[in-house]
Design a protein around this motif. Structure first.
Motif, short mmCIF file in Angstrom:
data_model
loop_
_atom_site.label_atom_id
_atom_site.label_comp_id
_atom_site.label_asym_id
_atom_site.label_seq_id
_atom_site.Cartn_x
_atom_site.Cartn_y
_atom_site.Cartn_z
N ALA A 146 0.85 -1.20 0.08
CA ALA A 146 -0.07 0.00 0.03
C ALA A 146 0.92 1.13 0.06
N LEU A 147 2.06 1.28 0.76
CA LEU A 147 2.97 2.34 0.94
C LEU A 147 3.69 2.49 -0.80
N ARG A 148 3.87 1.55 -1.28
CA ARG A 148 4.49 1.79 -2.71
C ARG A 148 3.47 2.41 -3.69
N ASN A 149 1.99 2.04 -3.46
CA ASN A 149 1.01 2.38 -4.34
C ASN A 149 0.33 3.82 -3.90
N GLY A 153 -0.71 12.10 -6.44
CA GLY A 153 -1.37 13.56 -6.26
C GLY A 153 -1.28 14.02 -4.80
N GLU A 154 -1.76 12.91 -4.05
CA GLU A 154 -1.70 13.21 -2.42
C GLU A 154 -0.37 13.44 -1.88
N LEU A 155 0.54 12.79 -2.29
CA LEU A 155 2.05 13.06 -1.86
C LEU A 155 2.49 14.42 -2.44
N GLU A 156 2.13 14.93 -3.80
CA GLU A 156 2.55 16.21 -4.15
C GLU A 156 1.73 17.22 -3.47
N ALA A 157 0.53 16.96 -3.10
CA ALA A 157 -0.34 18.18 -2.41
C ALA A 157 0.27 18.29 -0.84
N THR A 167 5.55 14.09 9.76
CA THR A 167 4.42 14.66 9.50
C THR A 167 3.63 14.29 8.43
N ARG A 168 4.37 14.16 7.13
CA ARG A 168 3.72 13.66 6.09
C ARG A 168 3.22 12.25 6.14
N ALA A 173 0.69 9.81 4.44
CA ALA A 173 0.91 8.58 3.76
C ALA A 173 0.44 7.47 4.48
N TRP A 174 0.16 7.45 5.89
CA TRP A 174 -0.19 6.49 6.59
C TRP A 174 -1.71 6.15 6.50
N PRO A 175 -2.65 7.29 6.46
CA PRO A 175 -4.07 6.99 6.63
C PRO A 175 -4.23 6.44 5.07
N THR A 176 -3.78 7.09 4.12
CA THR A 176 -3.98 6.53 2.75
C THR A 176 -3.70 5.21 2.42
N ALA A 177 -2.39 4.92 3.13
CA ALA A 177 -2.03 3.43 2.94
C ALA A 177 -2.96 2.34 3.61
N MET A 178 -3.45 2.98 4.78
CA MET A 178 -4.32 2.06 5.51
C MET A 178 -5.75 1.82 4.77
N ARG A 179 -6.13 2.89 4.10
CA ARG A 179 -7.27 2.84 3.26
C ARG A 179 -7.20 1.93 2.25
N LEU A 180 -5.93 1.93 1.48
CA LEU A 180 -5.78 1.08 0.46
C LEU A 180 -5.70 -0.52 0.93
N ALA A 181 -5.06 -0.69 1.93
CA ALA A 181 -4.81 -1.99 2.58
C ALA A 181 -5.68 -2.60 3.24
#
Length: 275
Positions: A146-149, A153-157, A167-168, A173-181
Motif C-alpha cells: 500500500a505504501l508503494r502505491n 497527487g496526494e504526496l504532491e499536495a 508529519t507527511r 501517507a499512513w492514513p491513505t495506505a491504511m485505506r488502500l490496504a
C-alpha cells in the motif's frame, strides 16, 4: 431450558478456569456441547485479538523498514517477511515449541543472567508469539504494498503544503495506505482467527484442560464417536466470528473512506481460497 441454563452456569467459563472442574463423562447433551465449545472459543478470541493487535504495530514498523533505503533496516525486514511467509504456520508452531522445550526448565544462563523460559512452553504465551510474528509478516507485506502505491497527487499536495518526514507520513501517507490496504488486511484478520485452531494441533499444551474450541470438540467427538455434531458446532461459531469481523472491519473501512462516495466506502469480502 432450566437444565441448559444450569449447564451454561457450570461450564460457560470453564475454559478460563471458572466453573466445574470435571468434564461430563456420558449422556452428552447438545447444550453441553454448545456451551463447552463456546467456552473454548474464548481462547481462540484471545489468540486472535492479541495477535492482531500486537502484530499490527509490528507490521507497520516492518513495512516502513522494508521501504527504507538503508540496507541495515531493509534487509532484516525482507528476511523476516520471507521467513514467515515462506514457511507453513504449523511448522512454525512446531519449530518454536521444540526450541523452547530444549531450554532448561529452570532457565538458561545468558551473559550471566538467568532467564526463566518455562512459561513460554504454554499455549497462552508460546503459541501467541508464533501467531504474532506470522500475522506481522503477512500484514507488513500488505502495508508495504500500500505504501508503494500511494496516489502521487496526494504526496504532491502534501509537499505543496510544506509537509515532510514524519508529519507527511502521519497525516497523509499512513492514513491513505491504511485505506488502500484495509480490504486485504481484513482477509488477513479472518485468516488469523481461523488459524488459531492450529494451536490445538501444535505441541503447546493447554493449561489444566483449559483448551480452545477444537479441544472440546475433539473431546466430544472421541467420547461419542460422532464427529458430525461437535465439529459443525465449531464451524458455526467461526462463521459467526467471521461475520463479526467483517462487520467491525467494515465500520473502520467506512471511517477511513468517509470522504469518498457512498459505494466506495463498502468493504467487499473476497475470501482467499489459496494462500
Amino acid at each position: 431450558m432450566n437444565q441448559c441454563l444450569q449447564t451454561l452456569s457450570d461450564y460457560g467459563l470453564r475454559a478460563i478456569g471458572i466453573g466445574e472442574r470435571l468434564l461430563p463423562r456420558s449422556d452428552f447433551t447438545l447444550c453441553e456441547q454448545f456451551v463447552l465449545i463456546g467456552s473454548g472459543l474464548i481462547w481462540n478470541i484471545y489468540f486472535g485479538v492479541l495477535a492482531l493487535f500486537i502484530g499490527f504495530f509490528i507490521a507497520n514498523a516492518v513495512a516502513l523498514a522494508k521501504g527504507s533505503p538503508n540496507p541495515l533496516l531493509r534487509k532484516p525486514a525482507e528476511w523476516f517477511i520471507f521467513l514467515f511467509r515462506g514457511s507453513p504456520l504449523f511448522i512454525q508452531f512446531f519449530v518454536a515449541y521444540e526450541a523452547l522445550v530444549q531450554l532448561p526448565r529452570a532457565g538458561i544462563d545468558l551473559f550471566g543472567l538467568t532467564i526463566h523460559t518455562s512459561w513460554m512452553t504454554r499455549a497462552w504465551a508460546g503459541a501467541l508469539l508464533v501467531l504474532v510474528l506470522n500475522t506481522a509478516a503477512y500484514s507488513a507485506e500488505i502495508f508495504h504494498g500500500a505504501l508503494r502505491n500511494l496516489p502521487r497527487g496526494e504526496l504532491e499536495a502534501a509537499d505543496a503544503y510544506g509537509m515532510a518526514g514524519w508529519t507527511r507520513y502521519r497525516r497523509v501517507a499512513w492514513p491513505t495506505a491504511m485505506r488502500l490496504a484495509w480490504p486485504a488486511y481484513t482477509n488477513e484478520a479472518i485468516f488469523l482467527f481461523h488459524a488459531t485452531t492450529l494451536v490445538f494441533f501444535s505441541s503447546f499444551p493447554a493449561f489444566q484442560q483449559q483448551g480452545d474450541s477444537l479441544y472440546y470438540a475433539s473431546y466430544f467427538a472421541d467420547k461419542t464417536f460422532n464427529p458430525f455434531v461437535a465439529y459443525p458446532i465449531v464451524a458455526g461459531y467461526f462463521i459467526l466470528l467471521t461475520l463479526c469481523l467483517i462487520t467491525g472491519f467494515g465500520v473502520i473501512n467506512r471511517r477511513l473512506n468517509r470522504h469518498l462516495p457512498g459505494k466506495a466506502r463498502k468493504l467487499r469480502y473476497r475470501p482467499n481460497l489459496i494462500r
